[in-house]
Design an enzyme around this catalytic site. Structure first.
Site, PDB file in Angstrom:
ATOM      1  CG  ASP A 237      -4.905  -0.690  -2.449  1.00  0.00           C
ATOM      2  OD1 ASP A 237      -3.972  -0.351  -1.675  1.00  0.00           O
ATOM      3  OD2 ASP A 237      -5.101  -0.787  -3.517  1.00  0.00           O
TER       4      ASP A 237
ATOM      5  CG  HIS B 267      -2.140  -2.116  -4.520  1.00  0.00           C
ATOM      6  ND1 HIS B 267      -3.148  -1.191  -4.904  1.00  0.00           N
ATOM      7  CD2 HIS B 267      -1.174  -1.990  -4.982  1.00  0.00           C
ATOM      8  CE1 HIS B 267      -2.412  -0.361  -5.819  1.00  0.00           C
ATOM      9  NE2 HIS B 267      -1.228  -0.815  -6.088  1.00  0.00           N
TER      10      HIS B 267
ATOM     11  CB  SER C 159      -1.014   0.020  -9.087  1.00  0.00           C
ATOM     12  OG  SER C 159      -0.221   0.791  -7.984  1.00  0.00           O
TER      13      SER C 159
END
Length: 277
Positions: free
Chosen positions: A228, A260, A151
């Site tokens: 996600d 995610h 991320s």
């Protein structure tokens, strides 16, 4: 520098050790914490090192406890280094007001806005101070350094590798923020850390850096879950595909049904550790 290390914990793991330590950083001017896995090895043996950059709200402990990486790092005999995601305790007004800016959200950049510039220097910390510290403490083969992240940390890993040609043998990412100048997370962070002049933002955006990268051939692996919730609005993996730079090879694997979180990350951790030389 090694004398300044304070060992916080040391736990045996897959024949090696997970060591957590703190030190006073010259870059962030705060105490920083780092978690390191060092596999069993022979005296005098030099080992590859793999840096992992975690995402928003995470700490140095997140990946090393939830990512399932230590077994694979042990098999491959690789040192795994997990720094924190930002300075902590800098005492800057507002730094703990948001989950996606300030503490836990350093974005691995060097801030230029005066309010943040003295402490939020995660780029220099990751690229200069931390490697010097790790190399002085552990038996690192400095010719075999790689980097990956998740991320916000995926953004950091890609950006750092692209800004430092030849420093890292390879780079990979789980669900990275690929084009931060065009998404809400990136706009908030870059406005706060750099100000409103967007020309300053370009040099910290992986999709832009890919276009101009010049250096040794660089291989990039990205895994992205199709379920996600941040995929369409925050991550934009399509922006790093087919950029036309022959010196960079990007493989984006879309993983059906994955989200995610660390259920996703841990599923593909082995692939990523295997990917790095």
């Amino acid at each position: 520098m090694a004398l300044a290390l304070k060992e916080l914990s040391n736990n045996k793991c897959f024949g090696g050790s997970v060591i957590r330590f703190s030190h006073q950083s010259t870059e962030t001017k705060t105490e920083m914490k780092v978690s390191v896995f060092i596999p069993a090895h022979s005296d005098g043996e030099k080992l590859p090192v793999l840096y992992y950059l975690a995402g928003l709200e995470c700490t140095d402990e997140t990946f090393i406890t939830k990512g399932g990486a230590t077994a694979y790092a042990s098999e491959k005999r690789i040192i795994l280094v997990c720094p924190d995601t930002s300075p902590r305790g800098a005492g800057i007004a507002g730094e703990t007001d948001s989950w996606d800016f300030g503490v836990g959200a350093g974005f691995y950049i060097d801030a230029t806005e005066p309010k943040w510039a003295d402490h939020y220097r995660m780029y220099s910390y990751i690229t200069k101070e931390l490697p010097s510290l790790i190399n002085s403490k552990f038996p690192v083969n400095t010719d075999k350094q790689s980097i990956f992240g998740h991320s916000m940390g995926g953004h950091g890993a890609l950006m750092i590798a692209l800004k430092n040609p030849g420093h890292f043998k390879s780079v990979s990412a789980f669900a990275p923020i690929c084009h931060p100048i065009e998404v809400p997370w990136g706009n908030k962070a870059f406005t706060g850390y750099f100000g409103s002049d967007k020309s300053q933002w370009l040099n910290w955006d992986s999709s832009e850096l890919l276009k101009t990268y010049k250096g040794p051939e660089l291989n990039i692996l990205v895994d992205q879950g199709t379920a996600d919730k941040f995929l369409k609005d925050q991550l934009l993996p399509e922006t790093i595909e087919n950029v036309g730079n022959k010196e960079v090879h990007v493989e984006v694997r879309r993983q059906d049904g994955y989200s995610h979180n660390y259920f996703f990350v841990s599923t593909f951790t082995r692939d990523h550790i295997t990917f790095h030389p």
